[in-house]
Write a protein that holds these residues in place. Structure first.
Motif, short mmCIF file in Angstrom:
data_model
loop_
_atom_site.label_atom_id
_atom_site.label_comp_id
_atom_site.label_asym_id
_atom_site.label_seq_id
_atom_site.Cartn_x
_atom_site.Cartn_y
_atom_site.Cartn_z
N ALA A 22 -1.29 -4.56 -9.50
CA ALA A 22 -1.11 -4.96 -8.10
C ALA A 22 0.32 -4.66 -7.66
O ALA A 22 1.27 -4.85 -8.42
N PHE A 23 0.43 -4.18 -6.43
CA PHE A 23 1.72 -4.17 -5.74
C PHE A 23 1.67 -5.39 -4.82
O PHE A 23 0.88 -5.43 -3.87
N ASP A 24 2.51 -6.37 -5.11
CA ASP A 24 2.50 -7.62 -4.36
C ASP A 24 3.91 -7.92 -3.87
O ASP A 24 4.88 -7.35 -4.37
N THR A 25 4.03 -8.82 -2.91
CA THR A 25 5.37 -9.23 -2.50
C THR A 25 6.01 -10.03 -3.64
O THR A 25 5.32 -10.78 -4.35
N MET A 26 7.31 -9.88 -3.81
CA MET A 26 7.99 -10.66 -4.84
C MET A 26 7.89 -12.15 -4.54
O MET A 26 7.78 -12.98 -5.45
N THR A 27 7.90 -12.50 -3.26
CA THR A 27 7.79 -13.90 -2.86
C THR A 27 6.51 -14.52 -3.40
O THR A 27 6.51 -15.63 -3.94
N ALA A 28 5.40 -13.81 -3.24
CA ALA A 28 4.11 -14.35 -3.70
C ALA A 28 3.95 -14.24 -5.21
O ALA A 28 3.34 -15.12 -5.84
N ALA A 29 4.49 -13.18 -5.81
CA ALA A 29 4.30 -12.96 -7.25
C ALA A 29 5.17 -13.84 -8.12
O ALA A 29 4.79 -14.20 -9.24
N THR A 30 6.36 -14.22 -7.62
CA THR A 30 7.33 -14.94 -8.44
C THR A 30 6.80 -16.20 -9.11
O THR A 30 7.01 -16.40 -10.31
N PRO A 31 6.09 -17.10 -8.39
CA PRO A 31 5.59 -18.31 -9.07
C PRO A 31 4.67 -17.97 -10.25
O PRO A 31 4.73 -18.63 -11.30
N HIS A 42 0.84 -1.20 0.00
CA HIS A 42 0.00 0.00 0.00
C HIS A 42 0.88 1.25 0.00
O HIS A 42 0.64 2.20 -0.76
N LEU A 43 1.91 1.27 0.85
CA LEU A 43 2.79 2.44 0.91
C LEU A 43 3.58 2.61 -0.39
O LEU A 43 3.83 3.74 -0.82
N ALA A 44 3.94 1.50 -1.04
CA ALA A 44 4.62 1.59 -2.34
C ALA A 44 3.71 2.27 -3.35
O ALA A 44 4.14 3.12 -4.14
N PHE A 45 2.43 1.90 -3.34
CA PHE A 45 1.44 2.53 -4.24
C PHE A 45 1.31 4.01 -3.94
O PHE A 45 1.30 4.85 -4.85
N GLU A 46 1.21 4.36 -2.65
CA GLU A 46 1.05 5.77 -2.28
C GLU A 46 2.27 6.59 -2.69
O GLU A 46 2.14 7.73 -3.17
N MET A 47 3.46 6.02 -2.53
CA MET A 47 4.68 6.72 -2.92
C MET A 47 4.75 6.88 -4.44
O MET A 47 5.14 7.94 -4.96
N PHE A 48 4.34 5.83 -5.17
CA PHE A 48 4.29 5.89 -6.63
C PHE A 48 3.30 6.98 -7.08
O PHE A 48 3.60 7.82 -7.93
N LYS A 49 2.13 6.98 -6.50
CA LYS A 49 1.07 7.93 -6.86
C LYS A 49 1.52 9.37 -6.59
O LYS A 49 1.29 10.28 -7.39
N LEU A 50 2.19 9.55 -5.44
CA LEU A 50 2.67 10.88 -5.06
C LEU A 50 3.72 11.39 -6.03
O LEU A 50 3.65 12.54 -6.50
N GLN A 51 4.69 10.54 -6.36
CA GLN A 51 5.78 10.97 -7.25
C GLN A 51 5.31 11.12 -8.69
O GLN A 51 5.78 12.00 -9.42
N PRO A 69 12.97 8.34 -8.12
CA PRO A 69 14.18 8.26 -7.29
C PRO A 69 13.87 8.15 -5.80
O PRO A 69 12.96 8.80 -5.29
N GLY A 70 14.62 7.25 -5.15
CA GLY A 70 14.48 7.08 -3.71
C GLY A 70 13.31 6.23 -3.28
O GLY A 70 13.11 6.00 -2.08
N LEU A 71 12.53 5.72 -4.24
CA LEU A 71 11.37 4.91 -3.86
C LEU A 71 11.86 3.52 -3.43
O LEU A 71 12.23 2.70 -4.25
N ASP A 72 11.88 3.31 -2.15
CA ASP A 72 12.37 2.06 -1.55
C ASP A 72 11.30 1.56 -0.59
O ASP A 72 11.15 2.08 0.51
N ALA A 73 10.55 0.56 -1.01
CA ALA A 73 9.45 0.04 -0.19
C ALA A 73 9.53 -1.48 -0.15
O ALA A 73 8.67 -2.18 -0.67
N ALA A 74 10.59 -1.97 0.46
CA ALA A 74 10.80 -3.41 0.53
C ALA A 74 9.98 -4.04 1.65
O ALA A 74 9.64 -3.39 2.64
N SER A 75 9.68 -5.31 1.48
CA SER A 75 9.09 -6.10 2.56
C SER A 75 10.21 -6.86 3.26
O SER A 75 11.24 -7.13 2.66
#
Length: 328
Positions: free
Chosen positions: A206-215, A169-178, A248-254
């Motif tokens: 979707a913004f999803d975890t890489m763990t869940a999206a990878t398969p 959710h925060l990754a989406f908000e940061m993307f939307k803001l920038q 730039p600077g968008l870092d929203a890791a799980s």
């Protein structure tokens, strides 16, 4: 005669005392025969997958039954609150998450625990990017195309996440803001339902975890558009980061890590930390983590505690700067 008997008894007690101390220490260092790892998300998501993979190996090391219990809701807060109230005996652990231990305490007023005070850190399991994805039917598949689409259809392009206050959710908000676009956030209780709706066309991205999206990416069911750490994950070298794509600077890791309730005995913490590190170093586990983009795993319990404190401070700052509301 009586005095001699007394002296012999005293000597025997003195000799036995160190052995009793060692036995007591061994007991406090031994995980119980049944251990529960609580996960704050529905089955099938990234946190759940990692908990089950690691739990199986720990069960073999501890000669114990290790089960995973899912308590989804409030982006992991319900599960974390539950574990914080459990006895400090090692029988109940939590697969802590960036949501429950860094973002939610800064974003949600109803969080009653302090992630730095009310838990005993054991070990970091991994840090993984989140991933911006879409279904193969989606025509706009690059960031410039997505931004253009959002500007064409303000307030109508939808982005799913695993819940309000999640790293996604925060990754989406940061993307939307920038990007300076108006788009719709659709929260879910976990990755499984999110992917179902993405593939079914109920949401656009979707913004999803890489763990869940990878398969799903590997199966060709989902398209990987971008990832949310500052550097590309080793497992997805062809997928650009948002930071290098005009954000730039968008870092929203799980991130994920095992913790217990506050007050776990130090010998037990040491034993569990050593065994978790041993499991993380196993070739099949290391390969699995790498496939999911989970990096930086392992280390001491103290290092993980410092990491949680730093993440807590970082996300509190980001939430304040972005002006994100819990009901966004």
């Amino acid at each position: 005669m009586q005095r001699r008997s007394f002296n012999l008894a005293a000597a025997a007690a003195a000799l036995a005392a160190p052995a009793l101390v060692r036995a007591a220490a061994a007991d406090t260092a031994a995980p119980p025969g049944a251990v529960k790892i609580v996960v704050g998300f529905a089955p099938g998501g990234g946190t759940d997958v990692l908990a089950r993979v690691i739990g199986q190996k720990l069960g073999a090391l501890w000669n114990a039954t290790v089960v995973v219990e899912n308590k989804p809701g409030a982006t992991g807060v319900i599960a974390a609150d539950h574990v914080s109230k459990q006895p400090a005996d090692g029988a109940t652990l939590l697969m802590a998450h960036v949501n429950s231990h860094a973002i939610a305490p800064a974003l949600l007023s109803g969080v009653k625990y302090d992630p730095r005070r009310d838990f005993t850190p054991l070990a970091l399991v991994g840090v993984t990017p989140n991933m911006l994805t879409c279904a193969p039917a989606q025509k706009a598949r690059t960031l410039p195309e997505i931004v253009a689409l959002c500007r064409e259809r303000p307030g109508r392009v939808s982005f799913g996440s695993s819940g309000i206050g999640s790293a996604q959710h925060l990754a989406f908000e940061m993307f939307k803001l920038q990007a300076k676009v108006d788009a719709v956030h659709v929260p879910y209780k976990g990755s499984s339902a999110l992917v179902v709706d993405l593939l079914g066309g109920q949401i656009d991205y979707a913004f999803d975890t890489m763990t869940a999206a990878t398969p799903f990416v590997k199966q060709g069911k989902v398209i990987a558009i971008a990832q949310t750490r500052l550097e590309r994950a080793r497992s997805h070298p062809a997928v650009p980061t948002l930071a290098e794509s005009g954000f730039p600077g968008l870092d929203a890791a799980s991130w994920y890590g095992l913790v217990g309730p506050r007050g776990l005995p130090a010998p037990l913490v040491q034993r569990m930390n050593e065994d978790i590190n041993r499991v993380l170093a196993l070739p099949d586990i290391a390969q699995r983590l790498d496939e999911f983009g989970a990096e930086d795993a392992g280390g001491s319990a103290a290092k993980f505690g410092a990491f949680i404190a730093a993440e807590h401070a970082k996300w509190a700052r980001i939430v304040k700067e972005a002006g994100v509301r819990a009901d966004a």
